[in-house]
Design a protein around this motif. Structure first.
Motif, PDB file in Angstrom:
ATOM      1  N   VAL A  42       0.850  -1.191   0.000  1.00  0.00           N
ATOM      2  CA  VAL A  42       0.000   0.000   0.000  1.00  0.00           C
ATOM      3  C   VAL A  42       0.889   1.245   0.000  1.00  0.00           C
ATOM      4  O   VAL A  42       1.856   1.321   0.750  1.00  0.00           O
ATOM      5  N   THR A  43       0.540   2.198  -0.853  1.00  0.00           N
ATOM      6  CA  THR A  43       1.196   3.500  -0.849  1.00  0.00           C
ATOM      7  C   THR A  43       0.155   4.553  -0.504  1.00  0.00           C
ATOM      8  O   THR A  43      -0.882   4.638  -1.157  1.00  0.00           O
ATOM      9  N   LEU A  44       0.425   5.323   0.537  1.00  0.00           N
ATOM     10  CA  LEU A  44      -0.427   6.461   0.885  1.00  0.00           C
ATOM     11  C   LEU A  44       0.202   7.713   0.294  1.00  0.00           C
ATOM     12  O   LEU A  44       1.280   8.122   0.702  1.00  0.00           O
ATOM     13  N   ASN A  45      -0.466   8.308  -0.665  1.00  0.00           N
ATOM     14  CA  ASN A  45       0.030   9.503  -1.325  1.00  0.00           C
ATOM     15  C   ASN A  45      -0.608  10.713  -0.653  1.00  0.00           C
ATOM     16  O   ASN A  45      -1.815  10.917  -0.743  1.00  0.00           O
ATOM     17  N   LEU A  60      -2.308   7.522  11.265  1.00  0.00           N
ATOM     18  CA  LEU A  60      -1.171   7.054  10.479  1.00  0.00           C
ATOM     19  C   LEU A  60      -0.317   6.067  11.271  1.00  0.00           C
ATOM     20  O   LEU A  60       0.106   5.035  10.740  1.00  0.00           O
ATOM     21  N   LEU A  61      -0.071   6.371  12.547  1.00  0.00           N
ATOM     22  CA  LEU A  61       0.719   5.460  13.385  1.00  0.00           C
ATOM     23  C   LEU A  61       0.034   4.096  13.501  1.00  0.00           C
ATOM     24  O   LEU A  61       0.671   3.060  13.325  1.00  0.00           O
ATOM     25  N   VAL A  75       3.981   2.367   2.528  1.00  0.00           N
ATOM     26  CA  VAL A  75       4.843   3.543   2.447  1.00  0.00           C
ATOM     27  C   VAL A  75       3.962   4.781   2.350  1.00  0.00           C
ATOM     28  O   VAL A  75       2.825   4.716   1.873  1.00  0.00           O
ATOM     29  N   ILE A  76       4.503   5.882   2.828  1.00  0.00           N
ATOM     30  CA  ILE A  76       3.821   7.173   2.769  1.00  0.00           C
ATOM     31  C   ILE A  76       4.655   8.062   1.845  1.00  0.00           C
ATOM     32  O   ILE A  76       5.843   8.274   2.086  1.00  0.00           O
ATOM     33  N   SER A  77       4.016   8.559   0.781  1.00  0.00           N
ATOM     34  CA  SER A  77       4.770   9.307  -0.233  1.00  0.00           C
ATOM     35  C   SER A  77       4.224  10.722  -0.404  1.00  0.00           C
ATOM     36  O   SER A  77       3.096  11.027  -0.006  1.00  0.00           O
ATOM     37  N   ILE A  95       9.815   6.941  14.629  1.00  0.00           N
ATOM     38  CA  ILE A  95       8.890   5.972  15.231  1.00  0.00           C
ATOM     39  C   ILE A  95       8.503   4.919  14.210  1.00  0.00           C
ATOM     40  O   ILE A  95       8.491   3.720  14.520  1.00  0.00           O
ATOM     41  N   LEU A  96       8.179   5.352  12.990  1.00  0.00           N
ATOM     42  CA  LEU A  96       7.704   4.421  11.972  1.00  0.00           C
ATOM     43  C   LEU A  96       8.822   3.719  11.231  1.00  0.00           C
ATOM     44  O   LEU A  96       8.603   2.687  10.606  1.00  0.00           O
ATOM     45  N   GLY A  97      10.012   4.302  11.264  1.00  0.00           N
ATOM     46  CA  GLY A  97      11.146   3.724  10.524  1.00  0.00           C
ATOM     47  C   GLY A  97      11.373   4.502   9.245  1.00  0.00           C
ATOM     48  O   GLY A  97      10.423   4.970   8.608  1.00  0.00           O
ATOM     49  N   GLU A  98      12.615   4.602   8.870  1.00  0.00           N
ATOM     50  CA  GLU A  98      12.997   5.412   7.715  1.00  0.00           C
ATOM     51  C   GLU A  98      12.367   4.923   6.407  1.00  0.00           C
ATOM     52  O   GLU A  98      12.093   5.686   5.522  1.00  0.00           O
ATOM     53  N   GLY A  99      12.133   3.643   6.271  1.00  0.00           N
ATOM     54  CA  GLY A  99      11.625   3.098   5.012  1.00  0.00           C
ATOM     55  C   GLY A  99      10.181   3.431   4.730  1.00  0.00           C
ATOM     56  O   GLY A  99       9.697   3.229   3.622  1.00  0.00           O
ATOM     57  N   VAL A 100       9.450   3.975   5.705  1.00  0.00           N
ATOM     58  CA  VAL A 100       8.027   4.235   5.520  1.00  0.00           C
ATOM     59  C   VAL A 100       7.821   5.476   4.653  1.00  0.00           C
ATOM     60  O   VAL A 100       6.921   5.517   3.822  1.00  0.00           O
ATOM     61  N   PHE A 101       8.647   6.489   4.828  1.00  0.00           N
ATOM     62  CA  PHE A 101       8.491   7.720   4.061  1.00  0.00           C
ATOM     63  C   PHE A 101       9.380   7.686   2.834  1.00  0.00           C
ATOM     64  O   PHE A 101      10.578   7.488   2.935  1.00  0.00           O
ATOM     65  N   VAL A 102       8.746   7.879   1.668  1.00  0.00           N
ATOM     66  CA  VAL A 102       9.508   7.895   0.413  1.00  0.00           C
ATOM     67  C   VAL A 102       9.238   9.179  -0.339  1.00  0.00           C
ATOM     68  O   VAL A 102       8.281   9.862  -0.081  1.00  0.00           O
TER      69      VAL A 102
END
Length: 102
Positions: A42-45, A60-61, A75-77, A95-102
């Motif tokens: 899933v990508t949240l734009n 979001l959390l 991922v959140i983009s 908190i979410l980890g670096e890989g979540v935000f792109v």
């Protein structure tokens, strides 16, 4: 809050539009969550989300945690700069980890 689901085989992109506040979180919980739980990715734009309040951040959390617990990559983009500043102040990327935000 409006949204558009762009579905592919195992992935879905959720384009959110409007404020992610108490009203917007209801839309996400009641309409979007059931529609995305069957996908493996899933990508949240958030390109068209100019404002996120505490209820939106909580959503979001919880959303990321729930998806990850169910083996769904999320991922959140396209987070706007002013929204990302708030996320950074609250240490959301940590908190979410670096890989979540792109």
């Amino acid at each position: 809050m409006r949204f558009l689901l762009i579905k592919e085989e195992e992935t879905v992109e959720v384009k959110l539009e409007g404020d992610l506040d108490i009203d917007g979180t209801e839309v996400v919980e009641e309409e979007i969550l059931p529609a995305i739980e069957k996908y493996s990715s899933v990508t949240l734009n958030l390109r068209d989300v100019p404002f996120v309040d505490s209820s939106g951040i909580g959503l979001l959390l919880n959303l990321v945690k729930t998806m990850e617990e169910n083996g769904i990559t999320i991922v959140i983009s396209n987070v706007r700069e002013e929204v990302m500043e708030v996320f950074n102040l609250l240490q959301i990327p940590d908190i979410l980890g670096e890989g979540v935000f792109v």
